[in-house]
Design an enzyme around this catalytic site. Sequence first.
Site, PDB file in Angstrom:
ATOM      1  N   HIS A   1      -7.957  -5.983   0.713  1.00 20.30           N
ATOM      2  CA  HIS A   1      -6.256  -4.505   0.921  1.00 20.30           C
ATOM      3  C   HIS A   1      -5.381  -5.317   1.636  1.00 20.30           C
ATOM      4  O   HIS A   1      -4.041  -5.371   1.713  1.00 20.30           O
ATOM      5  CB  HIS A   1      -6.973  -2.986   1.353  1.00 20.30           C
ATOM      6  CG  HIS A   1      -5.908  -2.673   1.176  1.00 20.30           C
ATOM      7  ND1 HIS A   1      -5.156  -1.882   0.126  1.00 20.30           N
ATOM      8  CD2 HIS A   1      -4.830  -1.948   2.086  1.00 20.30           C
ATOM      9  CE1 HIS A   1      -4.511  -1.180   0.203  1.00 20.30           C
ATOM     10  NE2 HIS A   1      -4.039  -1.199   1.533  1.00 20.30           N
TER      11      HIS A   1
ATOM     12  N   ASP B   1     -10.367  -5.637  -3.642  1.00 15.58           N
ATOM     13  CA  ASP B   1      -8.850  -4.675  -3.089  1.00 15.58           C
ATOM     14  C   ASP B   1     -10.080  -3.055  -2.969  1.00 15.58           C
ATOM     15  O   ASP B   1     -10.701  -2.554  -3.784  1.00 15.58           O
ATOM     16  CB  ASP B   1      -7.719  -4.521  -3.818  1.00 15.58           C
ATOM     17  CG  ASP B   1      -7.329  -2.819  -2.361  1.00 15.58           C
ATOM     18  OD1 ASP B   1      -7.350  -2.446  -1.889  1.00 15.58           O
ATOM     19  OD2 ASP B   1      -5.713  -3.667  -2.788  1.00 15.58           O
TER      20      ASP B   1
ATOM     21  N   SER C   1       0.729  -1.356  -0.104  1.00 12.61           N
ATOM     22  CA  SER C   1       0.063  -0.050   0.302  1.00 12.61           C
ATOM     23  C   SER C   1       0.645   1.223   0.108  1.00 12.61           C
ATOM     24  O   SER C   1       1.783   1.666  -0.849  1.00 12.61           O
ATOM     25  CB  SER C   1      -1.014   0.037   1.523  1.00 12.61           C
ATOM     26  OG  SER C   1      -1.694   1.337   0.903  1.00 12.61           O
TER      27      SER C   1
END
Length: 325
Positions: free
Chosen positions: A301, A260, A173
């Site tokens: 995610h 995600d 991320s």
Amino acid sequence: MKVVSFLVAVYVSVPLIIYLCPWTLAYAIFAHLLRLPYLVDLKHPEYVLNHTCNFYLEPEEGVRVGVWHTLPASQWDEGAGRGPEWYRKALGDGSPVIIYLHGNVGTRAKHHRVQLVKILSTAGFHVLSLDYRGFGDSTGHPSERGVTTDALHLYTWVKQHSGGSLVCLWGHSLGSGVASNTAVKVQEQGSTVDAVILEAPFTSIGDVVVIFPLSKLYTFLPGFELFLWNTLEKNKLLFANEDNLKVLTCPLLILHAEDDDMVPYHMGQKLYQISLRTHNERRREIPLEMISYPASRGFSHNDIYLDPGLSKSVGDFLQKLRGKA
């Protein structure tokens, strides 16, 4: 009527606060003040992660960052009860080294980060988990320049102590931006990172900010999106993976789940295509892969670590690099 007035006041105040205090946007992006989980003593990783030693580095004067070094399975028995000096020497045992660069919110002790490190350790990798400045028990305040400096310092330190072992940057991320920034810095210094793994990567931080649920409440306002981009640029918050992959020539593995809900899957796809073009234009024959996870698996995610084949996928990818060494 009072409730309506209050809601209107709150609605109007958000862009006003960002305009008057643009640094608040940086605090929202890093979310480093949320030091989850709160009750973990980061100086004692053994409470949540076995075969791990805590130590600190000083990337620049006045800044101290915390790092966890987790041993590969081959060193578990011998490493019992050992300290930082022994761990440092163990880096040169020939096992691949992964520098894990986490996303925003929380510390190196957050659950999904610890679970991933356990998997990589069991698979035979050294893993060094970094809390950037301002995160966890690290001092200082985060900025794009600052967290990139922290990662580059750790990478340089690892290369100095790991002998000829492969050293891989793994960014998740927000950490994907840190990883690609660091790899570009290394390349600018005349070297090349052995490998980069990007998990749930975005094209740029601005592309994520403008689709954030709170931002969507304002996107119908003329110029609001441009206002956000200008604020990010003024704060030097770009984390431009898209631009970085146009110049990076190191081996790359992208991991992204189709469901995600934070960083859209199409961003990972776009980055893969950009990297393909970069390598084709430069006629670089190096490992370049993307692993997609169907929405039916529910990894979203943070939970790609739940893939039972993850360690094999990473191991196969790094084994290709060993074959070229």
